[in-house]
Scaffold this active site. Sequence first.
Site: not given
Lengths: 452, 467
Positions: B313, B316-318
Amino acid sequence: MDKETKFQTKNQNRFLHAIRIVIVCLFLVVLLSGAVLLIVLDRPTYSQDEKRVLAKKPAFTFSSLLRGEYTEDLQYYYNDTIPYRSVFKRFSDKMMSYKGIAQDDFYIDIPKDLPSFPPEESSVPTPILPTPDGSGSAAPDATNVPSVTLAPTKPNVNEFTQNQGIVTYQKRAMELYWGSKASMREYALSLNTLYTRKPDLNIWSMNIPTASAYYLPPSLAGKYGDQAQDCAYIRSLLHPDIHYVDVYNVLKKHTQEDIYLRTDHHWSYLGVFYAVEEMMKQGDLAVPNLKKDYTTKSKDGNLGSFYLYFDQKHLVNYPETFTWYEPKFSFDAAYYSYDTMEVVRTSKNKMFFYYSEPFYDMVNYGDSYLAHIQTENQTGRRLAVFKDSFGNALAPFLAKGFDEIWVIDLRYYKGDAYAFLEEKGITDVLMASCMFTNAGYKSVYYKNLFVS
Amino acid sequence: MNFANLFFIYAFLPAVLLLYYVIPNIHYRNGVLLLASLVFYAWGSPVMLLLLLAVCVVNYFLGRGIGKAPGEKKGKVCLVIGLILNIGLLFGYKYLAFFLDTISLIPGLHVSVCKFAMPLGLSFFTFRIISYLLDVYWEKVKAERSFPLFLLFVSLFPCTVAGPIVRYQTIGESLRVRRASWSDLYVGFMRLSVGLGKKVILADHLYGITEYYFSGNLRSLTVTEAWFALLVYALYVYFDFSGYSDMAIGIARMFGFRFEENFRYPFVCTTISEFWQRWHISLGSFFRDYLLYVPIFGKMRIYGGLFLVWFSTGLWHGASWNYVIWGLYFGLFILLETKIGKKRMKKIPKLIRHFYTKIVIILGFGIFYFTDLGRMGTFFKSLFGLSGNQFVDTFSSTYMMNNLILVLLGLICIFPWVPFFQKKLEKRSWTLGIAQCVCGILLLALFVFASIILVNSTNQPFLYTQF
């Protein structure tokens, strides 16, 4: 459910459904009419508010299409050239100005990325009296001039950001000020050098404070540079034969009047008048009279540089009345390009142009040209004004007392200042600039003109 | 192109709506949508469209392969190839440089690679494709036989660029059979207006405040400023992301597609687990459904699964370690709550639970923002007064006051007023009718107002340093 209830429920559902249809239709009307109007209406090409040419419609090429540039540029053109852009911008600024509470209309816009201050001063002070080789001198003979150490002049480094931010207080926006002693010494060195090389000239120093010298909120008092102190410091460095126009104390007597613009970083033309009045009295020159010599004009609802260029959006709620004074007496004006030093415009009995925001720039085309004003006076006095934008507005009042006035922007003039003074038969030289120039990195412009 | 853009709202969207509704036939309507989606995707980067098309072709055939033999060897092989290709694509574009930079920290090892521009929406459409392949393998859905419909599913413009991660399960049937009623258009316009308002009025202006604080000298922040900045940033992320999701859901609804909700008022949560059931729901449910139960951790599967989900998680954001830390930070709290147990958690007074969750969430956003771990450290020091900074000063109090109403408006808008009032009003249809009317007019006004604010989006104040 009985028949009646079913009928009522059915009618109620129809009612709800009808409302939804109406709302959807309204949305579609807005969407589609917006789409059509944005195609049909003329699109602006220049933004007066932002002082820039707006996006142009991109030319189609397959290569730009494949790179994605054509579509991005098309989208940007569409978004940038919305008809009535300025109207919408001001409306949205007005709405967003309600995003907070500002007691006493106190707004702060101080960058958080400023380097720490006070700025570190060079340990080697700039000398303020010149020697024949320009390298500096020991203690001078003249009184009231402090001694200096022998050292080469160190160039001013823009080691700090002078503009410490912008505050608005009681509907007046102003820049927070900090001055550099090294820059002030450089300014003084420039004038003292001029005096040494041209002792026959009347040299005037007009150090113009900005609004924060008088109108800072009490909570910020003492936290920033003291323009009164810095003006006095500069004065103490100048040769006693240089005429000092004490603008700070002159304007201090008039702080209840509109001597500074509220939405612009400049002083008002009334403030300019008071400064010139003082100078003319000191120099035994004809003192301008506002009522007799000038026609007063004004325009309401104006917004100046703080709104237009410094992005202080809340000022849209405080437009001001701009007042200017057009000379009643005759004169001829010529405007020279700084690049070619040739006349590009002339004018007779008119010094005020560009009747649009920001109004301060309307006199003699602002900073754009070197201006030459020839009056009907016969005093034998010819004045050269070396200025920044604060000096733009002096000419209409100076014209009362001098035969000729040359208005030269020290940032843009590329020629030999001494040769210019010689060639034009100048008798008086006025340095008219604000404290940000005199006490900041821009003092190097004076040095470049008169020392180097 | 993005939704909060005058060109999209007053040129692209009306054109697509007009073309779509002028044509009665669903197949041609799908054609219009497909064309619009491809144009939307190719807008800033036509070359990337080729990549999207190639990805769709490959995955279409892989899906067909899985569909012919789900659970069998051939299906498994197609699935594995699909997972490797899609994850590989995502890894190559988004994480390879980060991975190599991390390896280069090992003394003696220095590897570098050219960074390529990431295709638009890569993180979203690869996840949608992965969910499709897995759903086909697990026989939750049948493989899409029509390539144009599969392409439409992947490229559908309301959700391609920034989500939500719409699954084939959700819209597969709608690709073939759907009718957009007046109600759909009504709901669609309402959601579009709400989303546009959140983005343009709240998020964009809150971002200005955030950048004012975070981009400057962090040591100079007072304690109050640091907390204020963090709160504003949390609000900004929520309104920006949920606003975009609202617009996506609204626009899709106009064409008859019903996406699932992506945000459900996350700040009303009383546990961190609940927060993640309300925040970016499509991502959370993706990891829950496809990653949590990956059987690789044996007896440690609970901890392993949690670690994998929250690590992923965050990542995935960066492509930066702060995101990983952020993900694991939340994973830790969820593990803690799991250990405490739901019943015991409910016994803790609600006020304390609210306070606990808000503090954890807001502090989490401090980790989320700073990709530079050094600056993150400096910020947290200022946050807790460890920089020798003041608690408050004239500047901090004045600047906060200058933005107070905007922030309060943001704080009000995080609460579920709409469902609350809807429940009250549904009791009588005449009140519901009036409410619908008033709401409709207000949202129309909001739509127009947000459009006016967008005129300012290309504003370039002449930075006047000469005077």
